[in-house]
Design an enzyme around this catalytic site. Structure first.
Site, PDB file in Angstrom:
ATOM      1  N   LYS A 150      -4.947  14.515 -78.666  1.00 22.67           N
ATOM      2  CA  LYS A 150      -5.722  14.521 -78.432  1.00 22.67           C
ATOM      3  C   LYS A 150      -6.213  15.819 -78.934  1.00 22.67           C
ATOM      4  CE  LYS A 150      -5.713  14.512 -73.677  1.00 22.67           C
ATOM      5  NZ  LYS A 150      -3.834  14.030 -73.878  1.00 22.67           N
ATOM      6  N   ARG A 152      -9.320  14.067 -65.301  1.00 18.82           N
ATOM      7  CA  ARG A 152      -7.925  13.643 -65.462  1.00 18.82           C
ATOM      8  C   ARG A 152      -7.167  13.458 -63.984  1.00 18.82           C
ATOM      9  NH1 ARG A 152      -4.480  17.979 -68.465  1.00 18.82           N
ATOM     10  NH2 ARG A 152      -2.179  16.693 -69.718  1.00 18.82           N
ATOM     11  N   ARG A 199       5.938  17.288 -82.507  1.00 17.53           N
ATOM     12  CA  ARG A 199       5.539  18.332 -82.445  1.00 17.53           C
ATOM     13  C   ARG A 199       6.339  20.108 -82.158  1.00 17.53           C
ATOM     14  NH1 ARG A 199       0.755  17.885 -77.803  1.00 17.53           N
ATOM     15  NH2 ARG A 199       2.454  18.245 -76.053  1.00 17.53           N
ATOM     16  N   ARG A 252       6.177  24.946 -75.759  1.00 17.67           N
ATOM     17  CA  ARG A 252       5.945  24.791 -74.255  1.00 17.67           C
ATOM     18  C   ARG A 252       6.745  24.011 -73.721  1.00 17.67           C
ATOM     19  NH1 ARG A 252       0.171  20.575 -75.093  1.00 17.67           N
ATOM     20  NH2 ARG A 252       1.551  20.384 -72.391  1.00 17.67           N
ATOM     21  N   ARG A 311       5.542  13.793 -67.320  1.00 17.17           N
ATOM     22  CA  ARG A 311       3.379  14.015 -67.196  1.00 17.17           C
ATOM     23  C   ARG A 311       2.998  12.659 -67.306  1.00 17.17           C
ATOM     24  NH1 ARG A 311       4.167  17.460 -72.387  1.00 17.17           N
ATOM     25  NH2 ARG A 311       2.052  17.406 -72.011  1.00 17.17           N
TER      26      ARG A 311
HETATM   27  P1  AMP Z   1      -2.141  19.431 -71.759  1.00 21.08           P
HETATM   28  O1  AMP Z   1      -2.310  20.590 -72.375  1.00 21.08           O
HETATM   29  O2  AMP Z   1      -3.112  19.126 -71.761  1.00 21.08           O
HETATM   30  O3  AMP Z   1      -1.094  18.528 -71.855  1.00 21.08           O
HETATM   31  O4  AMP Z   1      -1.963  20.300 -69.575  1.00 21.08           O
HETATM   32  C1  AMP Z   1      -0.665  20.877 -69.709  1.00 21.08           C
HETATM   33  C2  AMP Z   1      -0.567  20.724 -68.351  1.00 21.08           C
HETATM   34  O5  AMP Z   1      -1.553  21.288 -67.188  1.00 21.08           O
HETATM   35  C3  AMP Z   1      -1.212  19.120 -67.408  1.00 21.08           C
HETATM   36  O6  AMP Z   1       0.456  18.835 -67.435  1.00 21.08           O
HETATM   37  C4  AMP Z   1      -0.856  19.869 -65.830  1.00 21.08           C
HETATM   38  O7  AMP Z   1      -0.186  19.945 -65.601  1.00 21.08           O
HETATM   39  C5  AMP Z   1      -1.595  20.643 -66.214  1.00 21.08           C
HETATM   40  N1  AMP Z   1      -3.233  20.141 -66.499  1.00 21.08           N
HETATM   41  C6  AMP Z   1      -3.836  20.725 -67.497  1.00 21.08           C
HETATM   42  N2  AMP Z   1      -5.593  19.932 -67.241  1.00 21.08           N
HETATM   43  C7  AMP Z   1      -5.112  19.455 -66.150  1.00 21.08           C
HETATM   44  C8  AMP Z   1      -6.289  18.937 -65.289  1.00 21.08           C
HETATM   45  N3  AMP Z   1      -7.444  18.423 -65.945  1.00 21.08           N
HETATM   46  N4  AMP Z   1      -6.250  18.632 -64.456  1.00 21.08           N
HETATM   47  C9  AMP Z   1      -4.477  18.719 -63.380  1.00 21.08           C
HETATM   48  N5  AMP Z   1      -3.871  19.960 -64.314  1.00 21.08           N
HETATM   49  C10 AMP Z   1      -3.919  19.909 -65.616  1.00 21.08           C
END
Ligand code: AMP
Length: 282
Positions: free
Chosen positions: A13, A88, A127, A139, A150
């Site tokens: 994404k 999400r 990555r 990260r 996740r």
């Molecule tokens: P990402 O970079 O999209 O993988 O997000 C990293 C982390 O941020 C996720 O594992 C969640 O803990 C938190 N997070 C990101 N976007 C959301 C969302 N829309 N709702 C809830 N938690 C989020």
């Protein structure tokens, strides 16, 4: 253009969102990025999110809905945006519907990147290795243990969105297992079909994607045949002119002959007169 990219962690994404940003000049709204920035800055939101993120859980809906709503209002999002990692959960999707309605904005579509779960772990490992190579900070949640959590959150809370958007006829799916540029092309074709981008954005690839249709061939043939009568008409138009020239020539010739004949007749008539005169003299 306003779209949502939907897919599990490691589905690409973020990569695709960045490519779309470069191509269409719109902004990428990644809640993950915003939350990481909030954590780094130590804001109240960051303090709330830090532990949850580190454990692979989801930050409360009201927190992410609040930050997305503020972000959409900023001037750089006026041209359009790609939502990456948001919504999400179904309540987040409902909240997004409401806030877009309030802001009089329309969502063009939701693009799901479908991938094999077995490929996700190795993708995230790649990555991490690339980020280390570039000297970037890795990260905290990109470890095999947290990734498993996740993925579990994705399956139980995010996957229901596929049904949510497909029911609302907003969902399109792209095979996320293809090479990066192939996925980008597939997304571009979808955006064209959705009317979210102008065909001229990539006329060459659009032409490649759309084979020449039968109807178009027929039209080309019809245009060719239409030229034929036009040629004939030109010829026909020339004909009377030629005929007129011929007739004129004939008339001139006839007239010339007549004058010669007349002259000859005149001459013949005059001659006997002369003779008579001579005869008379005699
Ligand atoms: P990402 O970079 O999209 O993988 O997000 C990293 C982390 O941020 C996720 O594992 C969640 O803990 C938190 N997070 C990101 N976007 C959301 C969302 N829309 N709702 C809830 N938690 C989020």
């Amino acid at each position: 253009m306003r779209i949502i990219l939907l897919g599990p962690p490691g589905s690409g994404k973020g990569t695709q969102a960045q490519l779309l940003v470069q191509r269409y000049g719109i902004v990428q709204l990644s809640t993950g990025e915003m939350l990481r920035a909030a954590v780094a800055a130590g804001t109240p939101v960051g303090l709330k999110a830090k532990e949850i993120m580190a454990g692979g859980g989801l930050v409360p809906d009201d927190v992410v809905v609040g930050i997305i709503s503020d972000r959409i209002d900023q001037p750089d999002a006026k041209k359009g945006f790609i939502l990456d990692g948001f919504p999400r959960t179904v309540p987040q999707a409902e909240a997004l519907d409401d806030l877009l309605k309030q802001k009089h904005l329309k969502l063009d579509g939701v693009i799901e990147l479908r991938v094999n779960e077995s490929a996700l772990l190795s993708r995230v490992e790649t990555r991490v290795a690339q980020m280390r190579e570039r000297g970037e900070e890795v990260r905290l949640d990109d470890t095999p243990e947290v990734l498993t959590k996740r993925l579990a959150s994705y399956r139980s809370q995010t996957e229901p969105l596929i049904h949510y958007y497909s029911e609302r006829r907003k969902l399109s799916t792209v095979d996320g297992m293809m090479a990066i540029d192939e996925v980008t092309r597939a997304i571009h074709r979808l955006l064209l079909a959705l009317g979210a981008v102008e065909p001229k954005t990539n006329a060459r690839s659009a032409a490649k994607a759309a084979p020449v249709k039968k109807g178009a061939k027929k039209a080309a043939k019809a245009a060719k045949t239409a030229k034929k009568p036009a040629k004939k008409a030109k010829k026909a138009a020339k004909k009377p002119a030629k005929a007129a020239k011929k007739a004129a020539k004939k008339a001139v010739k006839k007239a010339a002959k007549k004058t010669v004949k007349k002259a000859a007749k005149k001459g013949a008539k005059k001659a006997p007169k002369k003779v008579t005169k001579r005869r008379a003299k005699r």
